[in-house]
Design a protein around this motif. Structure first.
Motif, PDB file in Angstrom:
ATOM      1  N   ASP A  53       6.872  -5.415  -4.314  1.00 27.33           N
ATOM      2  CA  ASP A  53       6.552  -4.313  -3.246  1.00 27.33           C
ATOM      3  C   ASP A  53       4.977  -4.677  -2.895  1.00 27.33           C
ATOM      4  OD1 ASP A  53       5.990  -1.577  -1.904  1.00 27.33           O
ATOM      5  OD2 ASP A  53       6.450  -0.295  -4.148  1.00 27.33           O
ATOM      6  N   ASP A  54       4.681  -4.988  -1.658  1.00 27.85           N
ATOM      7  CA  ASP A  54       3.679  -4.938  -0.823  1.00 27.85           C
ATOM      8  C   ASP A  54       4.004  -3.769   0.328  1.00 27.85           C
ATOM      9  OD1 ASP A  54       0.952  -5.952  -0.566  1.00 27.85           O
ATOM     10  OD2 ASP A  54       1.706  -7.613   0.834  1.00 27.85           O
ATOM     11  N   GLY A  55       4.509  -3.147   0.297  1.00 33.26           N
ATOM     12  CA  GLY A  55       4.070  -1.889   1.116  1.00 33.26           C
ATOM     13  C   GLY A  55       5.535  -2.493   2.211  1.00 33.26           C
ATOM     14  N   ALA A  56       6.038  -1.190   2.711  1.00 30.40           N
ATOM     15  CA  ALA A  56       7.337  -0.635   4.055  1.00 30.40           C
ATOM     16  C   ALA A  56       8.937  -0.831   2.794  1.00 30.40           C
ATOM     17  CB  ALA A  56       6.925  -1.084   4.957  1.00 30.40           C
ATOM     18  N   VAL A  57       8.733  -0.397   1.600  1.00 30.47           N
ATOM     19  CA  VAL A  57       9.808  -1.150   0.723  1.00 30.47           C
ATOM     20  C   VAL A  57      11.115  -0.642   1.139  1.00 30.47           C
ATOM     21  CG1 VAL A  57       9.110   0.479  -1.585  1.00 30.47           C
ATOM     22  CG2 VAL A  57      11.046  -1.516  -1.739  1.00 30.47           C
ATOM     23  N   LEU A  58      11.254   0.907   1.233  1.00 34.33           N
ATOM     24  CA  LEU A  58      12.361   1.633   2.307  1.00 34.33           C
ATOM     25  C   LEU A  58      12.966   0.810   3.245  1.00 34.33           C
ATOM     26  CD1 LEU A  58      14.773   3.701   1.441  1.00 34.33           C
ATOM     27  CD2 LEU A  58      12.667   5.073   3.108  1.00 34.33           C
ATOM     28  N   ALA A  59      11.775   0.873   4.302  1.00 35.31           N
ATOM     29  CA  ALA A  59      12.108  -0.310   5.224  1.00 35.31           C
ATOM     30  C   ALA A  59      13.075  -1.371   5.048  1.00 35.31           C
ATOM     31  CB  ALA A  59      11.345  -0.143   6.795  1.00 35.31           C
ATOM     32  N   ALA A  60      12.233  -2.300   4.308  1.00 37.79           N
ATOM     33  CA  ALA A  60      12.586  -3.553   4.308  1.00 37.79           C
ATOM     34  C   ALA A  60      13.965  -3.507   3.214  1.00 37.79           C
ATOM     35  CB  ALA A  60      11.684  -4.481   3.324  1.00 37.79           C
ATOM     36  N   ALA A  61      14.904  -2.428   2.240  1.00 43.77           N
ATOM     37  CA  ALA A  61      15.823  -2.735   1.366  1.00 43.77           C
ATOM     38  C   ALA A  61      16.764  -2.128   2.315  1.00 43.77           C
ATOM     39  CB  ALA A  61      15.089  -1.387   0.701  1.00 43.77           C
ATOM     40  N   LEU A  99       0.289   2.591  12.459  1.00 37.12           N
ATOM     41  CA  LEU A  99       0.202   0.559  11.743  1.00 37.12           C
ATOM     42  C   LEU A  99       1.125   0.951  11.904  1.00 37.12           C
ATOM     43  CD1 LEU A  99      -2.697  -0.065   9.584  1.00 37.12           C
ATOM     44  CD2 LEU A  99      -2.107  -0.651  11.775  1.00 37.12           C
ATOM     45  N   LEU A 100       2.347  -0.714  12.203  1.00 39.22           N
ATOM     46  CA  LEU A 100       3.749  -0.315  11.648  1.00 39.22           C
ATOM     47  C   LEU A 100       3.506  -1.646  10.539  1.00 39.22           C
ATOM     48  CD1 LEU A 100       5.509  -1.249  15.387  1.00 39.22           C
ATOM     49  CD2 LEU A 100       6.152   0.389  13.433  1.00 39.22           C
ATOM     50  N   ASP A 101       4.334  -1.507   9.578  1.00 38.60           N
ATOM     51  CA  ASP A 101       4.746  -2.124   8.932  1.00 38.60           C
ATOM     52  C   ASP A 101       3.431  -2.211   7.506  1.00 38.60           C
ATOM     53  OD1 ASP A 101       5.878  -3.604   6.950  1.00 38.60           O
ATOM     54  OD2 ASP A 101       6.239  -6.102   8.271  1.00 38.60           O
ATOM     55  N   PRO A 102       3.343  -1.426   6.774  1.00 44.98           N
ATOM     56  CA  PRO A 102       1.994  -1.435   6.775  1.00 44.98           C
ATOM     57  C   PRO A 102       2.131  -2.032   4.989  1.00 44.98           C
ATOM     58  CG  PRO A 102       3.310   0.725   6.247  1.00 44.98           C
ATOM     59  CD  PRO A 102       3.889  -0.102   7.186  1.00 44.98           C
ATOM     60  N   CYS A 103       1.281  -2.437   4.607  1.00 45.83           N
ATOM     61  CA  CYS A 103       1.142  -2.976   3.707  1.00 45.83           C
ATOM     62  C   CYS A 103       0.367  -1.908   2.470  1.00 45.83           C
ATOM     63  CB  CYS A 103       0.308  -3.765   3.004  1.00 45.83           C
ATOM     64  SG  CYS A 103      -1.793  -3.755   3.682  1.00 45.83           S
ATOM     65  N   ARG A 104       0.603  -2.995   1.202  1.00 51.61           N
ATOM     66  CA  ARG A 104       0.701  -1.530  -0.092  1.00 51.61           C
ATOM     67  C   ARG A 104      -1.532  -0.852   0.232  1.00 51.61           C
ATOM     68  NH1 ARG A 104       4.352   0.685  -3.155  1.00 51.61           N
ATOM     69  NH2 ARG A 104       3.479   0.820  -5.465  1.00 51.61           N
ATOM     70  N   ALA A 105      -2.017  -1.768   0.672  1.00 52.52           N
ATOM     71  CA  ALA A 105      -3.177  -1.006   0.565  1.00 52.52           C
ATOM     72  C   ALA A 105      -3.145   0.116   2.071  1.00 52.52           C
ATOM     73  CB  ALA A 105      -4.415  -2.076   0.803  1.00 52.52           C
ATOM     74  N   GLU A 106      -2.919  -1.097   3.143  1.00 49.79           N
ATOM     75  CA  GLU A 106      -2.844   0.272   4.262  1.00 49.79           C
ATOM     76  C   GLU A 106      -1.856   1.650   4.305  1.00 49.79           C
ATOM     77  OE1 GLU A 106      -3.043  -2.628   7.476  1.00 49.79           O
ATOM     78  OE2 GLU A 106      -1.204  -2.613   7.104  1.00 49.79           O
ATOM     79  N   GLU A 107      -0.802   1.485   3.338  1.00 49.67           N
ATOM     80  CA  GLU A 107       0.135   3.022   2.676  1.00 49.67           C
ATOM     81  C   GLU A 107      -1.174   3.892   1.923  1.00 49.67           C
ATOM     82  OE1 GLU A 107       3.516   2.366   0.355  1.00 49.67           O
ATOM     83  OE2 GLU A 107       5.113   1.544   2.358  1.00 49.67           O
TER      84      GLU A 107
END
Length: 134
Positions: A53-61, A99-107
């Protein structure tokens, strides 16, 4: 159990609230889209295993499950896709930054997170595909 089963197992141990919530959101999106009437005695089982999980996990799923269903030849009424958006997480840190498709730190730095899923219809004559903001 119904004709569509969706499972999000945790990395280890029993399922937590996070996995249960993701199961509920994904089931709510895919249940009306998967055509289960073609094979009434069959069940469709979607297992979403989050490896990292490096961010945006729901969208990726959502995107991964949609591509997996298409690859498996499962009939769907429309094709869903999703994108994650972090609000207030830009370099300036202002409320208007997004930001689109943020990473974990950006989230973590964001003031808010939005995941938007949209189901695109397969037929040009049908324009009533469901759009869901998650």
């Amino acid at each position: 159990r119904g004709p569509l089963e969706l499972i999000v197992p945790p990395p280890s141990g029993p399922p937590r609230a996070r996995e249960r919530e993701m199961e509920s959101l994904l089931h709510g999106l895919f249940a009306p889209l998967v055509v289960t009437t073609l094979h009434p005695r069959a069940a469709v089982c979607i297992i979403v295993q989050v490896v990292e999980d490096d961010g945006a996990v729901l969208a990726a799923a959502i995107n991964c499950a949609a591509v997996a269903l298409m690859d498996a030849g499962v009939a769907m009424r429309s094709i869903p896709s999703a994108v994650a958006l972090a609000l207030g997480a830009g370099d300036t840190g202002g409320a208007d930054a997004a930001l689109l498709d943020p990473c974990r730190a950006e989230e973590a730095a964001a003031a808010g997170m939005v995941t938007v899923a949209c189901a695109h219809t397969l037929s040009a004559s049908r324009k009533d595909g469901p759009a869901v903001a998650l």
